[in-house]
Design an enzyme around this catalytic site. Structure first.
Site, PDB file in Angstrom:
ATOM      1  CG  ASN A   6      -1.715   1.336   1.415  1.00  0.00           C
ATOM      2  OD1 ASN A   6      -1.544   2.102   0.571  1.00  0.00           O
ATOM      3  ND2 ASN A   6      -2.327   1.423   2.470  1.00  0.00           N
ATOM      4  CE  LYS A   8       0.146   3.528   4.809  1.00  0.00           C
ATOM      5  NZ  LYS A   8      -0.247   3.698   6.138  1.00  0.00           N
ATOM      6  CG  HIS A  94      -6.147   2.078   5.003  1.00  0.00           C
ATOM      7  ND1 HIS A  94      -5.795   2.955   5.906  1.00  0.00           N
ATOM      8  CD2 HIS A  94      -5.302   1.250   4.608  1.00  0.00           C
ATOM      9  CE1 HIS A  94      -4.490   2.698   6.236  1.00  0.00           C
ATOM     10  NE2 HIS A  94      -4.093   1.731   5.609  1.00  0.00           N
ATOM     11  CD  GLU A  96      -3.335   5.823   6.452  1.00  0.00           C
ATOM     12  OE1 GLU A  96      -3.444   5.643   5.248  1.00  0.00           O
ATOM     13  OE2 GLU A  96      -2.344   5.496   7.000  1.00  0.00           O
ATOM     14  CD  GLU A 163      -3.809  -2.578   7.190  1.00  0.00           C
ATOM     15  OE1 GLU A 163      -2.772  -2.582   6.705  1.00  0.00           O
ATOM     16  OE2 GLU A 163      -4.528  -1.460   6.701  1.00  0.00           O
ATOM     17  N   GLY A 169       1.977   2.414  11.029  1.00  0.00           N
ATOM     18  CA  GLY A 169       2.951   3.484  10.988  1.00  0.00           C
ATOM     19  C   GLY A 169       3.571   3.900  12.335  1.00  0.00           C
ATOM     20  CB  SER A 200       4.338  -1.454  12.392  1.00  0.00           C
ATOM     21  OG  SER A 200       4.011  -0.179  12.354  1.00  0.00           O
TER      22      SER A 200
HETATM   23  C1  PEP Z   1      -1.339   0.456   5.746  1.00  0.00           C
HETATM   24  O1  PEP Z   1      -1.562   1.680   6.054  1.00  0.00           O
HETATM   25  O2  PEP Z   1      -1.975  -0.322   5.354  1.00  0.00           O
HETATM   26  C2  PEP Z   1      -0.197  -0.267   6.779  1.00  0.00           C
HETATM   27  C3  PEP Z   1      -0.026  -1.386   6.816  1.00  0.00           C
HETATM   28  O3  PEP Z   1       1.066   0.814   6.794  1.00  0.00           O
HETATM   29  P1  PEP Z   1       2.447   0.416   7.661  1.00  0.00           P
HETATM   30  O4  PEP Z   1       2.949  -0.789   7.257  1.00  0.00           O
HETATM   31  O5  PEP Z   1       3.069   1.730   7.312  1.00  0.00           O
HETATM   32  O6  PEP Z   1       2.034   0.483   9.073  1.00  0.00           O
END
Ligand code: PEP
Length: 239
Positions: A6, A8, A94, A96, A163, A169, A200
């Site tokens: 992803n 982003k 997601h 976000e 997630e 992040g 992460s």
């Molecule tokens: C995500 O935003 O889907 C994600 C897994 O981000 P990160 O790996 O940066 O935590």
């Protein structure tokens, strides 16, 4: 095993150069089970899918509008348009976007419209830190699944990505036992669904994560923008 990148809101045309390295690595990876999907910003879907025409890497989008046909929705892109430029998958729900106001009901409409257009869906769920501290994780996930996948049972076209919001992040990941239990619990609600972990994931923690044997793959944000880290995650998963 799924490895979904992803990106982003990162990347321009020059970012596509990094795919060469990953492609080359995949040619030597003798693992038929490895499914690699890149979800770049919408602006890169077309050039990326052209570049990956002969590759086993597939391309997906990061979100879509819920409307099933064209319409007066300035700035929006629907699932038909994403399919038209080469996307095979779309991330929906997601955190976000949930935090920016997407409701379970809206997410449900998006999932339905994506499936109708022939896209596969990467359906994201996850609890916040506050919810986790109040021991409400199971309840929150159940609700997100019940409402977001209401009247949808297409287990072959949907991947669930667990997630935890507090993990995205931040460098933090759930404890091994907690994650094992949560994935088992998601699989008991949605039998036969593949469940991925995201939050992460990086080359340092992948050995621990891969040992949780009910995880069907990983959704990788930050680390997926660096081809070396992304390759390292895949390599270590199979070592
Ligand atoms: C995500 O935003 O889907 C994600 C897994 O981000 P990160 O790996 O940066 O935590």
């Amino acid at each position: 095993m799924y490895f979904i990148a992803n990106w982003k809101m990162f990347g321009g045309l020059n970012s596509l150069n990094s795919l060469h390295k990953v492609n080359k690595f995949l040619k030597f990876l003798k693992k038929k089970s490895a499914k690699i999907i890149y979800c770049p910003p919408s602006t890169l879907i077309r050039p990326m899918s052209k570049k990956l025409k002969k590759s086993k890497i597939e391309v997906g989008a990061q979100n879509c509008h819920e409307h099933e046909s064209y319409g007066a929705f300035t700035g929006s892109i629907n699932s038909i348009m994403l399919k038209n430029v080469g996307a095979k998958y779309v991330i929906i729900g997601h955190s976000e976007n949930r935090q920016a106001g997407e409701t379970d009901k809206l997410i449900n409409l998006k999932v339905k419209s994506a499936l109708k257009s022939g896209l596969k869906v990467i359906f994201c769920i996850g609890e916040t830190l506050k919810q986790k501290r109040k021991k409400r994780t199971k309840q929150v996930l159940n609700k997100q699944i019940k409402l977001g996948l209401n009247k949808i049972n297409n287990h072959k076209k949907i991947l669930i990505a667990y997630e935890p919001v507090w993990s995205i992040g931040t460098g933090l990941i759930p404890k091994r036992n907690e994650l094992l239990q949560t994935i088992t619990s998601i699989k008991s609600i949605k039998r036969n669904f593949k469940v991925l972990y995201g939050g992460s994931v990086n080359p340092k923690n992948i050995n621990e994560l891969k040992s949780i044997n009910n995880i069907d793959g990983f959704l990788i944000g930050g680390a997926s923008q660096d081809p070396n880290k992304f390759i390292d995650i895949i390599k270590k998963t199979y070592n």
